[in-house]
Write an enzyme that holds these catalytic residues in place. Structure first.
Site, PDB file in Angstrom:
ATOM      1  N   HIS A  36       0.816  -1.025   0.002  1.00 25.89           N
ATOM      2  CA  HIS A  36      -0.015   0.051   0.068  1.00 25.89           C
ATOM      3  C   HIS A  36       0.798   1.258   0.040  1.00 25.89           C
ATOM      4  CE1 HIS A  36      -3.637  -2.087   1.911  1.00 25.89           C
ATOM      5  NE2 HIS A  36      -2.500  -2.787   2.526  1.00 25.89           N
ATOM      6  N   GLU A 118       2.597  -0.651   4.209  1.00 23.78           N
ATOM      7  CA  GLU A 118       2.412   0.479   4.047  1.00 23.78           C
ATOM      8  C   GLU A 118       3.679   1.215   3.460  1.00 23.78           C
ATOM      9  OE1 GLU A 118      -0.441   2.214   3.228  1.00 23.78           O
ATOM     10  OE2 GLU A 118      -2.055   1.043   4.443  1.00 23.78           O
ATOM     11  N   HIS A 157      -2.795  -2.995  -3.158  1.00 27.32           N
ATOM     12  CA  HIS A 157      -4.037  -2.929  -2.778  1.00 27.32           C
ATOM     13  C   HIS A 157      -5.084  -2.628  -3.932  1.00 27.32           C
ATOM     14  CE1 HIS A 157      -6.580  -0.873   0.451  1.00 27.32           C
ATOM     15  NE2 HIS A 157      -7.180  -2.080   0.531  1.00 27.32           N
ATOM     16  N   ASP A 167      -3.786   2.674  -4.422  1.00 27.61           N
ATOM     17  CA  ASP A 167      -2.297   2.219  -4.300  1.00 27.61           C
ATOM     18  C   ASP A 167      -1.851   0.984  -4.310  1.00 27.61           C
ATOM     19  OD1 ASP A 167      -4.348   1.581  -2.326  1.00 27.61           O
ATOM     20  OD2 ASP A 167      -2.489   1.261  -0.739  1.00 27.61           O
TER      21      ASP A 167
HETATM   22 ZN    ZN Z   1      -3.919   0.610   0.776  1.00 25.43          ZN
END
Ligand code: ZN
Length: 187
Positions: A36, A118, A157, A167
């Site tokens: 992400h 992330e 994602h 993303d």
């Molecule tokens: Zn995401």
């Protein structure tokens, strides 16, 4: 870099325990890695607002955009900053809340069987080289610890929630990333 298998914690990460997690389903295999991006406010790489968000400590009055995040309860296993610093919020053994409504090869609710990472960034800003290096190293130890996570089972994602999410964006160089991982796993 290594993972404490019992605790599900990455040695190289700074651990900030998030309340936003629950148990994985019983006997759930762990076979997907989801990449992400996030930055708060979007496109700003200063401050510690993402950490605050994942810890439910974001001051939503600080910024107009943050008001939209008032009741949002999210987390990811790892967050890799532009500097390469790695933060961990949820042990890999637990279910982090990163993917939301999602589907991978016909299986719904990817949070059940995935690890979420992330990257601090946006869909359009190039990620830093140290982020790629750290992500590749982390991916390598994750693949060793959870062998069902193969190169084919690493997705964005946007791949598992294509109607809702974009993303990690066109800024993410999948080819570069996978080459770095391949180099490490075959070393
Ligand atoms: Zn995401």
């Amino acid at each position: 870099m290594k993972i404490d298998a019992a605790k599900g914690i990455l040695s190289a990460a700074i651990y900030y325990p998030s309340p936003n997690f629950d148990e994985r389903p019983a006997n759930q295999s762990l076979d997907l890695l989801v990449i992400h991006n996030i930055s708060l406010p979007p496109g700003s790489f200063a401050g510690n607002y993402v950490k605050d968000l994942f810890l439910n400590k974001l001051d939503t009055n600080h910024n107009e955009y943050f008001k939209s995040l008032a009741d949002v309860k999210v987390s990811s296993h790892l967050y890799i900053r532009r500097t390469g610093e790695i933060q961990q919020f949820v042990p890999f053994t637990k279910r982090a809340w990163h993917a939301g409504v999602s589907s991978f090869q016909g299986r719904e609710n990817c949070n059940n069987f995935s690890i979420g990472i992330e990257l601090e960034g946006t869909d359009t800003d190039a990620y830093t080289q140290v982020q790629y290096q750290q992500l590749a190293q982390v991916t390598c130890v994750i693949m060793q610890q959870y062998p069902k996570i193969t190169l084919q089972n690493i997705v964005g994602h946007s791949d598992i929630a294509p109607m809702r999410k974009t993303d990690p964006g066109t800024s993410f160089d999948w080819d570069h990333y996978k080459k770095l991982v391949l180099k490490l796993v075959t070393a």
